[in-house]
Enzyme design. Structure first.
Site, mmCIF file in Angstrom:
data_model
loop_
_atom_site.group_PDB
_atom_site.id
_atom_site.type_symbol
_atom_site.label_atom_id
_atom_site.label_comp_id
_atom_site.label_asym_id
_atom_site.label_seq_id
_atom_site.Cartn_x
_atom_site.Cartn_y
_atom_site.Cartn_z
ATOM 1 N N ARG A 102 91.551 14.238 -2.489
ATOM 2 C CA ARG A 102 90.582 15.199 -1.983
ATOM 3 C C ARG A 102 89.579 15.501 -3.086
ATOM 4 N NH1 ARG A 102 92.204 20.689 1.036
ATOM 5 N NH2 ARG A 102 93.614 20.891 -0.694
ATOM 6 N N THR A 106 83.694 18.473 -2.756
ATOM 7 C CA THR A 106 83.283 18.347 -1.349
ATOM 8 C C THR A 106 84.453 18.529 -0.372
ATOM 9 O OG1 THR A 106 83.734 15.984 -1.320
ATOM 10 C CG2 THR A 106 81.512 16.634 -2.011
HETATM 11 N N1 URA Z 1 97.720 19.783 0.604
HETATM 12 C C1 URA Z 1 98.784 20.479 0.114
HETATM 13 O O1 URA Z 1 99.593 19.936 -0.636
HETATM 14 N N2 URA Z 1 98.921 21.746 0.472
HETATM 15 C C2 URA Z 1 98.065 22.384 1.282
HETATM 16 O O2 URA Z 1 98.259 23.560 1.573
HETATM 17 C C3 URA Z 1 96.974 21.644 1.784
HETATM 18 C C4 URA Z 1 96.823 20.342 1.425
#
Ligand code: URA
Length: 207
Positions: A102, A106
């Site tokens: 992630r 963004t």
């Molecule tokens: N990824 C995680 O590990 N925990 C979350 O709360 C959201 C995405």
């Protein structure tokens, strides 16, 4: 469509998972066990065929799983924590890996690793990731599998957010989602509330 696996054992184990004092060893074991229970439900519709088996007493007309073979695809890295549990139930399944992280700015998914069984297009596929948060990683993983011609895709997680379920369902209405529980929503950092925190860090002990 969202399926919540509200079995008491799943709910109890998710409560233990949420506890911030649960350590890495127990957290990892719980993720694996919960994955096994959710997989049991996610595979409920596998087709069967009748065969004959000779028991020591007589010939039995009995059933075995037929049809297309299965592949599990963990989204790296937290999805790896579920592989042990799901392969206990379906040991012959092949495993593909999709690495998505992630982007902290963004919050979009960036692909960094991709290795799937050669015959993935001929397999029914179950993507596994403990947390369905924004849905971005799930959608990106499903996009990649569909590009390769995979026809039946399911998504399995332990905790989902309403936002993630809505996003995946909108992008891929044909993909059934199996979860242990649906939480309240996401915070400003896109973590699930109340959730379990960062599932990857808790499985691997990196924080
Ligand atoms: N990824 C995680 O590990 N925990 C979350 O709360 C959201 C995405």
């Amino acid at each position: 469509m969202l399926h919540i696996i509200d079995h008491p054992l799943v709910q109890h184990k998710i409560s233990l998972l949420r506890d911030k004092t649960t350590g890495t060893k127990e957290f990892r074991e719980l993720v694996s066990e919960i994955a096994m229970f959710i997989c049991y439900e996610a595979t409920r519709d596998l087709p069967l065929k009748e065969i004959e088996i000779e028991t020591p007493v007589a010939v039995a007309k009995t059933k075995i799983i037929s049809g297309r073979k299965l592949a599990f695809v963990p989204i790296l890295r937290a999805g790896l924590g579920m592989v042990d549990g799901v392969t206990k139930l379906v040991p012959a399944a092949k495993i593909g890996h999709i690495g998505l992280f992630r982007d902290p700015e963004t919050k979009e998914s960036v692909k960094y690793y991709f290795k799937l069984p050669e015959d993935i297009a001929e397999r029914d596929t179950i993507i596994v990731d403990p947390m369905l948060a924004t849905g971005n990683s799930a959608i990106a993983a499903i996009d990649e599998l569909k590009k390769l011609g995979v026809k039946q895709i399911k998504f399995m997680c332990i905790i989902c957010s309403p936002e993630g379920v809505e996003a995946v369902t909108k992008a891929h209405p044909d993909v059934e989602i199996y979860a242990g529980v649906q939480d309240e929503g996401l915070n400003e950092d896109k973590y699930i509330v109340p959730g379990v925190g960062d599932a990857g860090d808790r499985i691997f002990g990196t924080k």
